[in-house]
Design a protein around this motif. Structure first.
Motif, mmCIF file in Angstrom:
data_model
loop_
_atom_site.group_PDB
_atom_site.id
_atom_site.type_symbol
_atom_site.label_atom_id
_atom_site.label_comp_id
_atom_site.label_asym_id
_atom_site.label_seq_id
_atom_site.Cartn_x
_atom_site.Cartn_y
_atom_site.Cartn_z
ATOM 1 N N ALA A 1 2.661 3.959 -3.820
ATOM 2 C CA ALA A 1 3.591 4.047 -2.691
ATOM 3 C C ALA A 1 2.954 4.819 -1.536
ATOM 4 O O ALA A 1 3.152 4.467 -0.366
ATOM 5 C CB ALA A 1 4.893 4.705 -3.124
ATOM 6 N N ILE A 2 2.179 5.843 -1.856
ATOM 7 C CA ILE A 2 1.486 6.605 -0.815
ATOM 8 C C ILE A 2 0.399 5.739 -0.184
ATOM 9 O O ILE A 2 0.224 5.738 1.035
ATOM 10 C CB ILE A 2 0.910 7.917 -1.383
ATOM 11 N N GLU A 3 -0.323 4.966 -0.999
ATOM 12 C CA GLU A 3 -1.325 4.037 -0.466
ATOM 13 C C GLU A 3 -0.678 3.077 0.520
ATOM 14 O O GLU A 3 -1.218 2.832 1.609
ATOM 15 C CB GLU A 3 -1.968 3.232 -1.596
ATOM 16 N N ASP A 4 0.473 2.529 0.152
ATOM 17 C CA ASP A 4 1.178 1.584 1.025
ATOM 18 C C ASP A 4 1.548 2.222 2.358
ATOM 19 O O ASP A 4 1.411 1.596 3.414
ATOM 20 C CB ASP A 4 2.436 1.047 0.341
ATOM 21 N N LEU A 5 2.031 3.462 2.329
ATOM 22 C CA LEU A 5 2.384 4.163 3.566
ATOM 23 C C LEU A 5 1.171 4.318 4.469
ATOM 24 O O LEU A 5 1.236 4.054 5.677
ATOM 25 C CB LEU A 5 2.954 5.550 3.245
ATOM 26 N N ILE A 6 0.064 4.745 3.894
ATOM 27 C CA ILE A 6 -1.160 4.972 4.672
ATOM 28 C C ILE A 6 -1.674 3.658 5.251
ATOM 29 O O ILE A 6 -1.987 3.559 6.443
ATOM 30 C CB ILE A 6 -2.235 5.655 3.803
ATOM 31 N N GLU A 7 -1.746 2.627 4.421
ATOM 32 C CA GLU A 7 -2.284 1.341 4.870
ATOM 33 C C GLU A 7 -1.382 0.681 5.914
ATOM 34 O O GLU A 7 -1.864 -0.057 6.771
ATOM 35 C CB GLU A 7 -2.522 0.426 3.675
ATOM 36 N N ALA A 8 -0.090 0.954 5.868
ATOM 37 C CA ALA A 8 0.834 0.387 6.850
ATOM 38 C C ALA A 8 0.719 1.063 8.211
ATOM 39 O O ALA A 8 0.965 0.436 9.241
ATOM 40 C CB ALA A 8 2.271 0.503 6.341
ATOM 41 N N GLU A 9 0.317 2.323 8.229
ATOM 42 C CA GLU A 9 0.299 3.089 9.478
ATOM 43 C C GLU A 9 -1.066 3.201 10.142
ATOM 44 O O GLU A 9 -1.133 3.429 11.345
ATOM 45 C CB GLU A 9 0.854 4.496 9.240
ATOM 46 N N ILE A 10 -2.134 3.071 9.384
ATOM 47 C CA ILE A 10 -3.481 3.212 9.950
ATOM 48 C C ILE A 10 -4.123 1.831 9.984
ATOM 49 O O ILE A 10 -4.263 1.185 8.941
ATOM 50 C CB ILE A 10 -4.333 4.204 9.126
ATOM 51 N N PRO A 11 -4.511 1.362 11.181
ATOM 52 C CA PRO A 11 -5.059 0.008 11.305
ATOM 53 C C PRO A 11 -6.248 -0.247 10.383
ATOM 54 O O PRO A 11 -7.175 0.549 10.315
ATOM 55 C CB PRO A 11 -5.482 -0.070 12.775
ATOM 56 N N ASP A 12 -6.186 -1.378 9.694
ATOM 57 C CA ASP A 12 -7.271 -1.854 8.829
ATOM 58 C C ASP A 12 -7.693 -0.848 7.769
ATOM 59 O O ASP A 12 -8.840 -0.838 7.332
ATOM 60 C CB ASP A 12 -8.495 -2.260 9.660
ATOM 61 N N ALA A 13 -6.782 0.001 7.333
ATOM 62 C CA ALA A 13 -7.117 1.018 6.336
ATOM 63 C C ALA A 13 -7.116 0.451 4.926
ATOM 64 O O ALA A 13 -6.323 -0.412 4.583
ATOM 65 C CB ALA A 13 -6.127 2.182 6.414
ATOM 66 N N VAL A 14 -8.023 0.979 4.133
ATOM 67 C CA VAL A 14 -8.023 0.778 2.686
ATOM 68 C C VAL A 14 -7.885 2.174 2.094
ATOM 69 O O VAL A 14 -8.666 3.067 2.420
ATOM 70 C CB VAL A 14 -9.320 0.101 2.193
ATOM 71 N N ALA A 15 -6.860 2.359 1.274
ATOM 72 C CA ALA A 15 -6.592 3.679 0.711
ATOM 73 C C ALA A 15 -6.539 3.621 -0.801
ATOM 74 O O ALA A 15 -6.064 2.649 -1.383
ATOM 75 C CB ALA A 15 -5.259 4.218 1.242
ATOM 76 N N ARG A 16 -7.036 4.680 -1.411
ATOM 77 C CA ARG A 16 -6.886 4.861 -2.851
ATOM 78 C C ARG A 16 -6.327 6.259 -3.055
ATOM 79 O O ARG A 16 -6.908 7.234 -2.610
ATOM 80 C CB ARG A 16 -8.203 4.715 -3.587
ATOM 81 N N VAL A 17 -5.193 6.326 -3.726
ATOM 82 C CA VAL A 17 -4.538 7.608 -3.981
ATOM 83 C C VAL A 17 -4.448 7.801 -5.487
ATOM 84 O O VAL A 17 -4.064 6.892 -6.221
ATOM 85 C CB VAL A 17 -3.131 7.656 -3.345
ATOM 86 N N THR A 18 -4.817 8.981 -5.921
ATOM 87 C CA THR A 18 -4.744 9.325 -7.341
ATOM 88 C C THR A 18 -3.973 10.625 -7.496
ATOM 89 O O THR A 18 -3.779 11.370 -6.537
ATOM 90 C CB THR A 18 -6.154 9.503 -7.944
ATOM 91 N N ALA A 19 -3.534 10.865 -8.702
ATOM 92 C CA ALA A 19 -2.901 12.139 -9.059
ATOM 93 C C ALA A 19 -3.897 12.875 -9.937
ATOM 94 O O ALA A 19 -3.908 12.700 -11.152
ATOM 95 C CB ALA A 19 -1.585 11.901 -9.779
#
Length: 105
Positions: free
Chosen positions: A5-23
């Motif tokens: 869900a955090i990856e989705d937020l980041i990728e939706a707001e930052i143009p052309d972003a690829v995000a990987r979020v871990t705990a």
């Protein structure tokens, strides 16, 4: 909050972003369960200071930083910087998104 869900937020707001979020840490304490680490690659970071890049990530997560996310460790890269300094774990996702620099495939 789940890492995806955090990856989705980041990728939706930052143009052309690829995000990987871990705990990266798991604890029994309620707040400690909300610790996350994010690696974000985007050409939108080109020419921005590291502080500005990180602020864009915090802005993308928004008010969840005060409610659902207790801590967020951030590493940001442009695609060229990731090719030079990244750990390679996002290489296939960057290629799929057309962000991996030409000649580094």
């Amino acid at each position: 909050m789940e890492p995806a869900a955090i990856e989705d937020l980041i990728e939706a707001e930052i143009p052309d972003a690829v995000a990987r979020v871990t705990a990266p840490r798991v604890h029994d304490d309620e707040d400690e369960d909300a610790h996350f680490a994010a690696v974000v690659v985007s050409p939108a970071f080109d020419g921005e200071s590291l502080v500005d890049q990180h602020q864009r990530v915090y802005d993308a997560v928004g008010d969840r930083m005060t409610r659902s996310v207790h801590a967020l460790e951030i590493k940001t890269y442009t695609p060229a910087d990731y090719a030079e300094h990244g750990d390679g774990s996002l290489a296939s996702e960057l290629r799929e998104a057309g962000l991996f620099p030409v000649g580094d495939e």
